[in-house]
Design a protein around this motif. Structure first.
Motif, PDB file in Angstrom:
ATOM      1  N   PHE A  15       0.846  -1.180   0.000  1.00 26.17           N
ATOM      2  CA  PHE A  15       0.000   0.000   0.000  1.00 26.17           C
ATOM      3  C   PHE A  15       0.889   1.240   0.000  1.00 26.17           C
ATOM      4  O   PHE A  15       2.097   1.147   0.198  1.00 26.17           O
ATOM      5  CB  PHE A  15      -0.908   0.028   1.239  1.00 26.17           C
ATOM      6  CG  PHE A  15      -1.885  -1.120   1.302  1.00 26.17           C
ATOM      7  CD1 PHE A  15      -3.174  -0.977   0.829  1.00 26.17           C
ATOM      8  CD2 PHE A  15      -1.508  -2.340   1.840  1.00 26.17           C
ATOM      9  CE1 PHE A  15      -4.075  -2.035   0.885  1.00 26.17           C
ATOM     10  CE2 PHE A  15      -2.399  -3.403   1.906  1.00 26.17           C
ATOM     11  CZ  PHE A  15      -3.688  -3.240   1.431  1.00 26.17           C
TER      12      PHE A  15
ATOM     13  N   GLU B 224      -7.322   1.096   0.498  1.00 29.04           N
ATOM     14  CA  GLU B 224      -6.555   2.327   0.707  1.00 29.04           C
ATOM     15  C   GLU B 224      -7.256   3.484   0.001  1.00 29.04           C
ATOM     16  O   GLU B 224      -7.477   3.447  -1.207  1.00 29.04           O
ATOM     17  CB  GLU B 224      -5.134   2.172   0.159  1.00 29.04           C
ATOM     18  CG  GLU B 224      -4.298   3.437   0.281  1.00 29.04           C
ATOM     19  CD  GLU B 224      -2.983   3.351  -0.481  1.00 29.04           C
ATOM     20  OE1 GLU B 224      -2.324   4.405  -0.636  1.00 29.04           O
ATOM     21  OE2 GLU B 224      -2.628   2.246  -0.936  1.00 29.04           O
TER      22      GLU B 224
ATOM     23  N   HIS C  15      -3.253   9.246   3.010  1.00 27.98           N
ATOM     24  CA  HIS C  15      -3.607   7.916   2.502  1.00 27.98           C
ATOM     25  C   HIS C  15      -4.017   7.090   3.723  1.00 27.98           C
ATOM     26  O   HIS C  15      -3.249   6.980   4.682  1.00 27.98           O
ATOM     27  CB  HIS C  15      -2.421   7.272   1.785  1.00 27.98           C
ATOM     28  CG  HIS C  15      -2.123   7.901   0.464  1.00 27.98           C
ATOM     29  ND1 HIS C  15      -2.449   7.311  -0.734  1.00 27.98           N
ATOM     30  CD2 HIS C  15      -1.546   9.088   0.154  1.00 27.98           C
ATOM     31  CE1 HIS C  15      -2.078   8.091  -1.725  1.00 27.98           C
ATOM     32  NE2 HIS C  15      -1.530   9.180  -1.220  1.00 27.98           N
TER      33      HIS C  15
ATOM     34  N   MET D  50      -5.821   3.436   5.201  1.00 27.76           N
ATOM     35  CA  MET D  50      -6.257   2.080   4.902  1.00 27.76           C
ATOM     36  C   MET D  50      -7.304   1.632   5.900  1.00 27.76           C
ATOM     37  O   MET D  50      -7.140   1.779   7.113  1.00 27.76           O
ATOM     38  CB  MET D  50      -5.097   1.086   4.928  1.00 27.76           C
ATOM     39  CG  MET D  50      -5.511  -0.315   4.473  1.00 27.76           C
ATOM     40  SD  MET D  50      -4.133  -1.479   4.429  1.00 27.76           S
ATOM     41  CE  MET D  50      -4.503  -2.494   5.834  1.00 27.76           C
TER      42      MET D  50
END
Length: 473
Positions: A166, A406, A454, A456
């Motif tokens: 990720f 994500e 970002h 997740m």
């Protein structure tokens, strides 16, 4: 008659009342059929195109979708399929050239129609940027290449069953089975954070067929299939701290000389891993010796136990059967497991006997069709959503019973600038990491999601396409 658990019903109820996209899928082989199955469950309007009338009839009856028999690169066939109003065309026939032509024709006719092509030939794969720019392709997918990359990640951390990336490779999610007597056996998640590391988060556990999104009080046990997430730099120290091998394999024996073998061997050689390939076709051996001059190429039958012994099966650190036959791959893996201590990876193309395969000790099992479908589903969800955030990466966990997604947070919303502890988050959901300005944070209740982060999410809910979906309505 079969019955779904409440978890399965929750997971498959993915549309949330939103209007789906009109998607044309050209080619109804393994990948095409998998896409039909997954995308129809997510509430999209699917039309399939294939030259085989029997296949069209079988799939349209099973999934209650539209079908057109014919050549997917034909203007008239695409018009019959509704290309003028389509949001996306996905070309996954067995021919790279036909897939590219389908997308080119669709681009000329469709109004703002996205185009995704499966392209497997190494020559074309080297030219992905050119193909996307000149042909206007939205996405180019190579199942064998993606499968090879995933296998290489696993061989880099051979004690894991899966390794997924990720945040552009800065964060990794690993999966492994907790063994009897391991330091994690009998330890709670909270205790792991206090005594081992705060930089690693346990984000999913499969136990006795049940998927658990853990809390601090969750007790880990021997036999659990556990998934952890951390910054890439923290993965190896974590594995070492729990007594697991964290070094990459030194060598690999691969049976079969197809495209997947070429891509995998190339990756492994670049990682400094010695590669030996056993291939029965002499002309293909000659091709591979030119393409992969640093690999050892053996012309022989990889299913011959005597040959495998001669080539050092009992000494090799990893063994990967990549024949075109699932049954042969399974049998070779079982042979290697019995007569060596090698890390084994099993590539499976079909999913007909998935329940049986999951019950066998086959090491890491790779399904190229699922790797392909996940990349496409991530794009489809992102295309169907234009608010607040965008999906960057999507992985299905534990046989589609959980998702790791994500998001790139692009605009302020109800989830931004508020401590996580004050958000009304859905149950069975974890905010696994926040990646901001090059730094990965395993969040606590005091942390906030900010614009441009970002983030997740791991959840047993299905169909999230926006960061706002984490909130209880």
């Amino acid at each position: 008659m079969s019955f779904m658990s409440n978890l399965e019903k929750s997971f498959l109820n993915t549309t949330s009342g939103d209007e789906g996209l009109h998607i044309i899928i050209v080619g109804c082989g393994k990948v095409g059929t998998t896409l039909v199955e997954r995308l129809s469950k997510e509430g999209h309007d699917i039309t399939i195109v294939d030259k085989r009338p029997a296949i069209i009839q079988e799939i349209t009856n099973q999934y209650d979708i539209m079908g057109v028999t014919g050549n997917g690169a034909s203007y008239s066939v695409l018009m019959d399929a509704g290309i003028e109003s389509a949001d996306l065309i996905i070309a996954v026939t067995g021919s790279d050239e036909l897939n590219l032509l389908c997308c080119t024709v669709a681009k000329q006719v469709g109004d703002d129609c996205g185009t995704i092509a499966r392209v497997r030939t190494p020559d074309y794969s080297k030219e992905v940027s050119y193909l996307r720019e000149k042909l206007g392709l939205t996405l180019v997918i190579n199942p064998e290449l993606e499968a090879a990359i995933e296998m290489a990640h696993i061989l880099f951390l051979p004690t894991t069953l899966e390794v997924n990336s990720f945040a552009h490779g800065h964060v990794e999610m690993i999966k492994f089975k907790i063994s009897e007597g391991n330091v994690l056996d009998g330890m709670t998640i909270a205790k792991m954070g206090r005594e081992l590391t705060r930089n690693v988060l346990a984000c999913g556990i499969e136990r006795d067929g049940e998927v658990i999104i853990p809390s601090g009080n969750t007790l880990m046990q021997a036999g659990d299939i556990a998934t952890f997430v951390a910054a890439r730099k923290d993965i190896r120290p974590f594995l070492k701290s729990i007594g697991m091998k964290a070094n990459k394999v030194k060598d690999a024996m691969i049976v079969g000389g197809g495209r997947a073998t070429y891509y995998l061997a190339k990756n492994l050689i670049q990682m400094g891993i010695s590669v030996k390939i056993i291939e029965r076709d002499s002309s293909r051996c000659e091709e591979l010796s030119v393409l992969l001059p640093k690999a050892i190429i053996i012309n022989g039958d990889g299913s011959d136990r005597e040959l495998l012994n001669e080539e050092g099966l009992d000494q090799v650190e990893s063994f990967i059967p990549l024949t075109g036959i699932d049954e042969e791959n399974v049998m070779l893996t079982m042979l290697a497991t019995k007569f060596s201590n090698a890390k084994v990876i099993t590539k499976i193309n079909r999913s007909t006997f998935k329940d049986i395969i999951n019950s066998l000790d086959l090491g890491s099992v790779i399904y190229p069709r699922y790797i392909t479908s996940e990349a496409i589903i991530a794009y489809v969800r992102a295309k169907g959503n234009s608010k607040n955030s965008n999906i960057e990466t999507l992985y299905h966990l534990f046989d589609y019973r959980a998702e790791a997604i994500e998001f790139h947070v692009e605009e302020p919303s109800e989830v931004t600038d508020t401590p996580l502890m004050d958000l009304n988050l859905k149950k069975d959901l974890l905010v696994a990491f926040i990646y901001r300005n090059g730094k990965t944070t395993i969040p606590s209740g005091q942390d906030k999601i900010l614009v441009d982060d970002h983030v997740m999410i791991v959840t047993t809910h299905g169909g999230f396409d926006n960061i706002m979906d984490i909130l209880e309505k």
